[in-house]
Write a protein that holds these residues in place. Structure first.
Motif, PDB file in Angstrom:
ATOM      1  N   LEU A 158       2.793   1.606  -3.480  1.00  0.00           N
ATOM      2  CA  LEU A 158       1.927   2.116  -4.539  1.00  0.00           C
ATOM      3  C   LEU A 158       1.587   3.587  -4.314  1.00  0.00           C
ATOM      4  CD1 LEU A 158      -0.482  -0.925  -5.054  1.00  0.00           C
ATOM      5  CD2 LEU A 158       1.352  -0.169  -6.587  1.00  0.00           C
ATOM      6  N   SER A 159       1.307   3.950  -3.084  1.00  0.00           N
ATOM      7  CA  SER A 159       1.017   5.357  -2.763  1.00  0.00           C
ATOM      8  C   SER A 159       2.201   6.247  -3.110  1.00  0.00           C
ATOM      9  CB  SER A 159       0.681   5.511  -1.278  1.00  0.00           C
ATOM     10  OG  SER A 159      -0.519   4.861  -0.969  1.00  0.00           O
ATOM     11  N   HIS A 188       0.839  -1.200   0.000  1.00  0.00           N
ATOM     12  CA  HIS A 188       0.000   0.000   0.000  1.00  0.00           C
ATOM     13  C   HIS A 188       0.876   1.251   0.000  1.00  0.00           C
ATOM     14  CE1 HIS A 188      -2.868   2.995   1.596  1.00  0.00           C
ATOM     15  NE2 HIS A 188      -3.797   2.246   1.007  1.00  0.00           N
ATOM     16  N   PHE A 196      -7.304  -3.823   0.089  1.00  0.00           N
ATOM     17  CA  PHE A 196      -7.457  -2.464  -0.427  1.00  0.00           C
ATOM     18  C   PHE A 196      -7.567  -2.534  -1.946  1.00  0.00           C
ATOM     19  CE2 PHE A 196      -2.808  -2.765  -0.706  1.00  0.00           C
ATOM     20  CZ  PHE A 196      -2.519  -2.136  -1.907  1.00  0.00           C
ATOM     21  N   ASN A 197      -8.107  -1.478  -2.526  1.00  0.00           N
ATOM     22  CA  ASN A 197      -8.239  -1.353  -3.970  1.00  0.00           C
ATOM     23  C   ASN A 197      -7.237  -0.336  -4.489  1.00  0.00           C
ATOM     24  OD1 ASN A 197     -10.448  -3.113  -4.112  1.00  0.00           O
ATOM     25  ND2 ASN A 197     -11.861  -1.465  -3.609  1.00  0.00           N
ATOM     26  N   PHE A 198      -6.817  -0.531  -5.740  1.00  0.00           N
ATOM     27  CA  PHE A 198      -5.955   0.443  -6.412  1.00  0.00           C
ATOM     28  C   PHE A 198      -6.404   0.563  -7.856  1.00  0.00           C
ATOM     29  CE2 PHE A 198      -3.901  -3.591  -7.268  1.00  0.00           C
ATOM     30  CZ  PHE A 198      -3.435  -3.474  -8.567  1.00  0.00           C
ATOM     31  N   LYS A 224      -3.337   5.598  -7.405  1.00  0.00           N
ATOM     32  CA  LYS A 224      -4.543   5.865  -6.630  1.00  0.00           C
ATOM     33  C   LYS A 224      -4.890   4.604  -5.840  1.00  0.00           C
ATOM     34  CE  LYS A 224      -7.786   8.274  -8.544  1.00  0.00           C
ATOM     35  NZ  LYS A 224      -8.931   8.688  -9.372  1.00  0.00           N
ATOM     36  N   VAL A 225      -4.801   4.694  -4.508  1.00  0.00           N
ATOM     37  CA  VAL A 225      -5.118   3.568  -3.632  1.00  0.00           C
ATOM     38  C   VAL A 225      -6.206   3.981  -2.653  1.00  0.00           C
ATOM     39  CG1 VAL A 225      -2.849   2.473  -3.789  1.00  0.00           C
ATOM     40  CG2 VAL A 225      -3.277   4.133  -1.995  1.00  0.00           C
ATOM     41  N   ARG A 226      -7.021   3.028  -2.301  1.00  0.00           N
ATOM     42  CA  ARG A 226      -8.038   3.252  -1.282  1.00  0.00           C
ATOM     43  C   ARG A 226      -7.492   2.746   0.042  1.00  0.00           C
ATOM     44  NH1 ARG A 226     -13.111   2.832  -4.606  1.00  0.00           N
ATOM     45  NH2 ARG A 226     -12.917   4.735  -5.841  1.00  0.00           N
ATOM     46  N   TYR A 256     -10.065  -0.498 -11.474  1.00  0.00           N
ATOM     47  CA  TYR A 256      -9.746  -0.837 -10.088  1.00  0.00           C
ATOM     48  C   TYR A 256      -9.537  -2.331  -9.915  1.00  0.00           C
ATOM     49  CZ  TYR A 256     -10.269   3.762  -8.120  1.00  0.00           C
ATOM     50  OH  TYR A 256     -10.065   5.083  -7.813  1.00  0.00           O
TER      51      TYR A 256
END
Length: 126
Positions: free
Chosen positions: A91-92, A88, A110-112, A97-99, A119
């Motif tokens: 990727l951030s 997470h 989590f989703n990305f 774009k990550v949730r 997504y």
């Protein structure tokens, strides 16, 4: 009898941008890249650890023209991770774009989104 999933076809608008996303941001590697010389090009990418299942990035417009009956929507994919927090954060830090990470009864997820706003999910099993 089918005994495993080999490849998952992902239809994209920009194959080069998709390859860049999956290799530079998601940490996948290019397994193969083919071009039949008649407009059909595909790029196979997969996890750097050599997982059995890979993604094949196809040109959505070309496939739609050749096979209009196909569903070209993005598949709902769930990836697995042994270190969800690190992934997470990685990727951030790469401006993906990550949730937020959510606790579920079966694990944390989590989703990305990729470069085309498709997504996908990542799960760390309990």
């Amino acid at each position: 009898m089918m005994n495993r999933v080999g490849q998952i076809m992902v239809y994209v608008d920009d194959q080069d941008a998709a390859r860049e996303f999956w290799t530079e941001k998601a940490g996948f590697k290019v397994i193969s890249e083919e071009n039949n010389g008649q407009g059909m090009r595909w790029i196979e990418v997969g996890p750097a650890n050599g997982a059995e299942t890979s993604l094949v990035l196809h040109n959505k417009a070309f496939v739609a023209k050749m096979s209009p009956e196909l569903n070209l929507g993005t598949p709902s994919l769930m990836f697995f991770s042994d270190n969800l927090d690190q992934l997470h954060a990685d990727l951030s830090n790469k401006n993906v774009k990550v949730r937020e990470i959510v606790d579920m009864p079966f694990g944390r997820v989590f989703n990305f989104a990729d470069a085309e706003e498709n997504y996908f999910a990542v799960l760390e099993k309990k």
